[in-house]
Design a protein around this motif. Structure first.
Motif, mmCIF file in Angstrom:
data_model
loop_
_atom_site.group_PDB
_atom_site.id
_atom_site.type_symbol
_atom_site.label_atom_id
_atom_site.label_comp_id
_atom_site.label_asym_id
_atom_site.label_seq_id
_atom_site.Cartn_x
_atom_site.Cartn_y
_atom_site.Cartn_z
ATOM 1 N N TYR A 15 2.153 1.802 -3.399
ATOM 2 C CA TYR A 15 1.042 2.273 -4.236
ATOM 3 C C TYR A 15 0.780 3.756 -3.989
ATOM 4 N N THR B 183 -4.509 -3.989 -7.962
ATOM 5 C CA THR B 183 -4.457 -2.688 -7.295
ATOM 6 C C THR B 183 -5.818 -2.259 -6.755
ATOM 7 N N PHE C 104 -6.208 -2.067 -2.940
ATOM 8 C CA PHE C 104 -5.588 -1.001 -2.161
ATOM 9 C C PHE C 104 -6.598 0.093 -1.833
ATOM 10 N N VAL D 145 3.689 -5.335 -9.257
ATOM 11 C CA VAL D 145 2.338 -5.880 -9.066
ATOM 12 C C VAL D 145 2.054 -7.032 -10.030
ATOM 13 N N LYS E 205 1.184 6.801 -6.850
ATOM 14 C CA LYS E 205 0.121 7.720 -7.248
ATOM 15 C C LYS E 205 0.584 9.178 -7.250
ATOM 16 N N GLN F 136 0.838 -1.198 0.000
ATOM 17 C CA GLN F 136 0.000 0.000 0.000
ATOM 18 C C GLN F 136 0.871 1.245 0.000
#
Length: 450
Positions: free
Chosen positions: A88, A112, A115, A105, A92, A85
């Motif tokens: 991720y 995804t 998450f 991934v 972003k 997480q």
């Protein structure tokens, strides 16, 4: 490290359901702190990872964090409850390389969509450094990007080279830091407030992740000093229930009679470890551990028919038959080996484990002394089968050998609560567990089989 995280994520999906079950018992759980008791659980007691692995994020940390002591030796580390997480969230905001993230991934087959879309408040950024004959660690547990108001953990320079077992008494005396974090499950974010501590952990036998030589020098560990506890009377016996985890979705549930005390020996304590969906014998019946509510304030047990359970990891329970991969690319049944002789010693070890290698001569001597009475099954948690095979041959370990790569499949270790190596389980020809322990309990084996 990442494969362990993936395994944990899968276990979340398998065990982490949440509902109000139709149950026979509800145990009220309360969060407690006990400096003299070490309820360790490998999924929540992890090493810090170097921020060199996330260079863009590291640059941001160096630029924005204050209160950093003036020492050239300082390196930046982090510990994150949900590392994928965290990656991720960085991806972003373009602080994690897109190509590298997508490769990650795809490699570990993570969707995804699992998450949280909102970044989680989780993890602690730490600095690790040296001065004179000391090593220090500071964690920004309150996440205010200022190390000056956090506890500075200081240690003798040689502390890091000792094993956790050797340092355990000192670790238990370390001051506690207040820490809160968020986890995400089934579309909801939840917050937990904990007590934790940091300490150096560079000993090769305690490592859970692969590190560079530079990282090894600074390697440190993160450990909770609190857990959840409750009691329940069943058939006039008081049972203690203890829970150690990140949240309610997956964790270690220790269940024992109140008059049986935990020990400093983590292997001894592990015999009381269970997980959601396990079936256990308590009082006059058998119970399935149904679930734990989100606040970890209630643990649910459901009574079942006794015929559903006789296997487990406790002394007095039975070792369940398993098909294990051998060192010659075949398989063997543990039941077949166990039935051959009056006793069988099941040895969980690894070629990377110093204490395991130290025990090899004693295992060989025991095997040679009781060839008619005793079988041995050594199950290696290793990465290279050939290395195990060569070591066993060189050391004249002339008995049954199994190989289980814990990075790919650790079900047997989870089922039997094997966290520390070596772990020995002695069973009779019917598979009944007579003894469980580590090197300290080894001397008792010969007394049982004479």
């Amino acid at each position: 490290m990442l494969k362990k995280i993936v395994l944990l994520s899968g276990l979340f999906l398998l065990f982490g359901y949440q509902y109000e079950p139709d149950t026979n018992f509800v145990i009220d759980m309360k969060q407690v702190t006990n400096d003299t008791l070490n309820l360790n659980f490998s999924y929540v007691s992890t090493e810090l990872i170097s921020l060199d692995r996330t260079p863009i994020f590291k640059e941001k940390v160096i630029k924005n964090y204050i209160g950093v002591p003036a020492h050239d030796s300082i390196q930046y580390y982090g510990n994150f409850q949900e590392t994928l997480q965290f990656f991720y969230d960085l991806y972003k905001v373009k602080q994690y390389d897109k190509k590298e993230f997508l490769e990650l991934v795809n490699k570990i087959h993570i969707d995804t969509l699992r998450f949280s879309k909102k970044p989680l408040k989780q993890g602690v950024i730490s600095i690790v450094g040296f001065y004179k004959d000391k090593q220090f660690i500071i964690g920004d547990f309150n996440r205010n990007q200022d190390f000056s108001d956090d506890i500075k953990y200081e240690f003798d320079i040689n502390f890091r080279n000792k094993s956790i077992a050797e340092n355990l008494e000192s670790i238990n005396k370390l001051p506690k830091s207040d820490y809160y974090y968020e986890t995400y499950s089934k579309g909801t974010i939840h917050t937990y407030k904990r007590k934790t501590t940091l300490f150096p952990c560079a000993n090769i036998y305690d490592r859970k992740i692969i590190v560079t030589d530079k990282e090894a020098k600074y390697l440190s560990s993160f450990r909770f000093k609190d857990y959840w506890q409750g009691e329940q009377i069943l058939n006039q016996t008081v049972y203690d229930f203890s829970y150690q985890a990140l949240d309610n979705t997956f964790g270690a549930i220790y269940i024992k009679p109140k008059n049986v005390s935990f020990r400093k020996d983590e292997i001894f304590n592990a015999q009381f470890m269970h997980f959601t969906e396990d079936t256990i014998a308590l009082g006059d019946g058998y119970y399935k551990i149904d679930s734990i509510n989100r606040k970890i304030s209630k643990l649910y047990l459901r009574k079942i028919k006794s015929k559903e359970e006789k296997y487990g990891q406790w002394v007095g329970k039975y070792f369940e038959n398993r098909i294990i991969e051998d060192l010659d690319n075949g398989n063997f049944s543990t039941d077949v080996v166990i039935k051959e002789k009056k006793y069988t010693l099941i040895d969980f070890w690894g070629t990377w484990c110093g204490p395991c290698l130290d025990m090899t001569p004693r295992l060989v001597a025991l095997h040679n002394k009781y060839p008619e009475k005793l079988s041995i099954i050594s199950i290696a948690n290793d990465q290279d089968k050939n290395v195990v095979k060569q070591y066993a041959k060189k050391s004249k370990m002339n008995w049954t050998h199994g190989f289980v790569d814990g990075r790919k499949n650790n079900r047997i270790y989870t089922d039997l609560a094997v966290q520390t190596y070596p772990t020995f389980i002695l069973v009779d020809s019917g598979g009944k567990i007579l003894l469980r322990g580590g090197a300290e309990e080894f001397n008792k084996i010969e007394n049982l089989i004479k």
